[in-house]
Design a protein around this motif. Sequence first.
Motif, PDB file in Angstrom:
ATOM      1  N   VAL A   1      39.112  51.718  48.234  1.00 33.12           N
ATOM      2  CA  VAL A   1      40.139  51.176  47.253  1.00 33.12           C
ATOM      3  C   VAL A   1      39.763  49.953  47.035  1.00 33.12           C
ATOM      4  N   ALA A   2      39.896  49.639  45.764  1.00 28.01           N
ATOM      5  CA  ALA A   2      39.377  48.270  45.380  1.00 28.01           C
ATOM      6  C   ALA A   2      40.681  47.597  44.367  1.00 28.01           C
ATOM      7  N   LEU A   3      40.643  46.093  44.334  1.00 23.95           N
ATOM      8  CA  LEU A   3      41.628  45.473  43.569  1.00 23.95           C
ATOM      9  C   LEU A   3      40.520  44.770  42.561  1.00 23.95           C
ATOM     10  N   VAL A   4      40.700  45.180  41.466  1.00 25.59           N
ATOM     11  CA  VAL A   4      39.653  44.624  40.407  1.00 25.59           C
ATOM     12  C   VAL A   4      40.239  43.833  39.392  1.00 25.59           C
ATOM     13  N   GLU A   5      39.535  42.665  39.056  1.00 26.26           N
ATOM     14  CA  GLU A   5      39.935  41.807  37.896  1.00 26.26           C
ATOM     15  C   GLU A   5      39.284  42.335  36.735  1.00 26.26           C
ATOM     16  N   SER A   6      39.846  42.354  35.704  1.00 23.32           N
ATOM     17  CA  SER A   6      39.457  42.703  34.441  1.00 23.32           C
ATOM     18  C   SER A   6      39.673  41.524  33.456  1.00 23.32           C
ATOM     19  N   LEU A   7      38.670  41.098  32.943  1.00 24.76           N
ATOM     20  CA  LEU A   7      38.640  40.044  31.739  1.00 24.76           C
ATOM     21  C   LEU A   7      38.324  40.653  30.388  1.00 24.76           C
ATOM     22  N   GLN A   8      38.546  41.640  30.072  1.00 22.96           N
ATOM     23  CA  GLN A   8      38.074  42.459  28.758  1.00 22.96           C
ATOM     24  C   GLN A   8      39.395  42.143  27.892  1.00 22.96           C
ATOM     25  N   CYS A   9      39.371  42.287  26.926  1.00 26.31           N
ATOM     26  CA  CYS A   9      40.271  42.468  25.633  1.00 26.31           C
ATOM     27  C   CYS A   9      41.121  40.904  25.460  1.00 26.31           C
ATOM     28  N   ARG A  10      40.103  39.976  25.819  1.00 24.32           N
ATOM     29  CA  ARG A  10      40.853  38.658  25.832  1.00 24.32           C
ATOM     30  C   ARG A  10      42.098  38.291  26.693  1.00 24.32           C
ATOM     31  N   MET A  11      42.251  39.103  27.637  1.00 25.99           N
ATOM     32  CA  MET A  11      43.261  38.617  28.627  1.00 25.99           C
ATOM     33  C   MET A  11      42.773  39.137  30.120  1.00 25.99           C
ATOM     34  N   GLN A  12      43.348  38.480  31.058  1.00 23.38           N
ATOM     35  CA  GLN A  12      43.005  38.712  32.303  1.00 23.38           C
ATOM     36  C   GLN A  12      43.966  39.638  32.960  1.00 23.38           C
ATOM     37  N   MET A  13      43.640  40.747  33.715  1.00 20.17           N
ATOM     38  CA  MET A  13      44.510  41.430  34.506  1.00 20.17           C
ATOM     39  C   MET A  13      43.912  42.141  35.623  1.00 20.17           C
ATOM     40  N   TRP A  14      44.881  42.672  36.507  1.00 17.41           N
ATOM     41  CA  TRP A  14      44.370  42.959  37.892  1.00 17.41           C
ATOM     42  C   TRP A  14      44.656  44.485  37.741  1.00 17.41           C
TER      43      TRP A  14
END
Length: 59
Positions: free
Chosen positions: A8-21
């Motif tokens: 299981v991983a908690l992933v930070e995404s920086l795509q689509c010009r917004m930061q989300m987890w």
Amino acid sequence: MPSIAAPVALVESLQCRMQMWMRATAVCQKQQGNWQILYEHISVPFNPETSQAVFTLNP
């Protein structure tokens, strides 16, 4: 040695010009020396009152 794994991983995404987890879960099984993904799930946090995804939370 185990033949089934469930990382299981908690992933930070920086795509689509917004930061989300988001949370990513996979169930893998080793067959004949090779790991194969049996199940994969990705989810984002949500507000239970509105049932809407919440993209502004931090872990």
